[in-house]
Design a protein around this motif. Structure first.
Motif, short mmCIF file in Angstrom:
data_model
loop_
_atom_site.label_atom_id
_atom_site.label_comp_id
_atom_site.label_asym_id
_atom_site.label_seq_id
_atom_site.Cartn_x
_atom_site.Cartn_y
_atom_site.Cartn_z
N UNK A 61 0.84 -1.20 0.00
CA UNK A 61 0.00 0.00 0.00
C UNK A 61 0.87 1.25 0.00
N UNK A 62 1.91 1.25 0.82
CA UNK A 62 2.82 2.40 0.88
C UNK A 62 3.58 2.59 -0.43
N UNK A 63 3.80 1.52 -1.14
CA UNK A 63 4.50 1.61 -2.43
C UNK A 63 3.56 2.02 -3.56
N UNK A 64 2.29 2.24 -3.24
CA UNK A 64 1.33 2.63 -4.27
C UNK A 64 0.81 1.48 -5.08
N UNK A 65 0.74 0.31 -4.45
CA UNK A 65 0.23 -0.88 -5.12
C UNK A 65 -1.01 -1.38 -4.37
N UNK A 66 -2.07 -0.56 -4.33
CA UNK A 66 -3.23 -0.88 -3.50
C UNK A 66 -4.00 -2.13 -3.93
N UNK A 67 -3.99 -2.46 -5.20
CA UNK A 67 -4.72 -3.66 -5.64
C UNK A 67 -4.08 -4.92 -5.08
N UNK A 68 -2.76 -4.97 -5.09
CA UNK A 68 -2.07 -6.12 -4.51
C UNK A 68 -2.30 -6.17 -3.01
N UNK A 69 -2.28 -5.00 -2.37
CA UNK A 69 -2.50 -4.94 -0.92
C UNK A 69 -3.91 -5.43 -0.58
N UNK A 70 -4.90 -4.99 -1.34
CA UNK A 70 -6.28 -5.41 -1.09
C UNK A 70 -6.43 -6.92 -1.19
N UNK A 71 -5.76 -7.51 -2.17
CA UNK A 71 -5.82 -8.96 -2.34
C UNK A 71 -5.30 -9.67 -1.09
N UNK A 72 -4.21 -9.17 -0.54
CA UNK A 72 -3.64 -9.78 0.67
C UNK A 72 -4.57 -9.61 1.86
N UNK A 73 -5.15 -8.41 2.01
CA UNK A 73 -6.05 -8.19 3.13
C UNK A 73 -7.28 -9.09 3.04
N UNK A 74 -7.78 -9.32 1.82
CA UNK A 74 -8.89 -10.25 1.65
C UNK A 74 -8.47 -11.67 2.03
N UNK A 75 -7.25 -12.04 1.68
CA UNK A 75 -6.74 -13.37 2.02
C UNK A 75 -6.69 -13.55 3.54
N UNK A 76 -6.27 -12.52 4.24
CA UNK A 76 -6.21 -12.59 5.71
C UNK A 76 -7.61 -12.78 6.27
N UNK A 77 -8.57 -12.01 5.76
CA UNK A 77 -9.95 -12.14 6.25
C UNK A 77 -10.51 -13.53 5.97
N UNK A 78 -10.23 -14.06 4.79
CA UNK A 78 -10.71 -15.39 4.46
C UNK A 78 -10.11 -16.44 5.38
N UNK A 79 -8.82 -16.32 5.68
CA UNK A 79 -8.17 -17.25 6.59
C UNK A 79 -8.80 -17.17 7.98
N UNK A 80 -9.06 -15.95 8.43
CA UNK A 80 -9.65 -15.75 9.75
C UNK A 80 -11.05 -16.35 9.81
N UNK A 81 -11.84 -16.12 8.76
CA UNK A 81 -13.19 -16.69 8.72
C UNK A 81 -13.15 -18.22 8.73
N UNK A 82 -12.21 -18.79 7.98
CA UNK A 82 -12.07 -20.24 7.93
C UNK A 82 -11.68 -20.79 9.30
N UNK A 83 -10.76 -20.13 9.97
CA UNK A 83 -10.34 -20.58 11.31
C UNK A 83 -11.50 -20.49 12.29
N UNK A 84 -12.30 -19.44 12.20
CA UNK A 84 -13.44 -19.28 13.09
C UNK A 84 -14.49 -20.36 12.83
#
Length: 85
Positions: A57-80
């Motif tokens: 995100x700091x490097x100005x690559x928000x699309x890649x950052x968003x993909x990672x943040x979605x991956x984290x949320x998906x992992x968290x939901x799966x663990x829950x």
């Protein structure tokens, strides 16, 4: 972190720690390959993914950052779901 990596170049925690320090110091060119090396070892570590996402995100690559943040949320939901089962 550098001293630890000199003793053991495969030490994940030291590599990630150094990447974080370098990124905080705006030494992005040095930090990026360290983050990528950490991802090769453990691409499901939520702390790593979050840090990598913030870095992108700091490097100005928000699309890649968003993909990672979605991956984290998906992992968290799966663990829950697994905990609830």
């Amino acid at each position: 972190f550098r001293a630890a990596l000199e003793r053991d170049p495969d030490l994940y925690e030291a590599r990630l720690g150094l990447a974080l320090v370098l990124a905080a110091g705006h030494k992005y060119a040095e930090a990026e390959p360290l983050f990528q090396a950490c991802l090769e070892v453990n691409d499901s570590d939520p702390n790593l993914l979050n840090s990598w996402g913030e870095f992108l995100r700091k490097l100005g690559r928000p699309q890649q950052a968003s993909k990672l943040f979605r991956q984290i949320l998906e992992q968290d939901e799966k663990e829950n779901r697994n905990k609830a089962a």
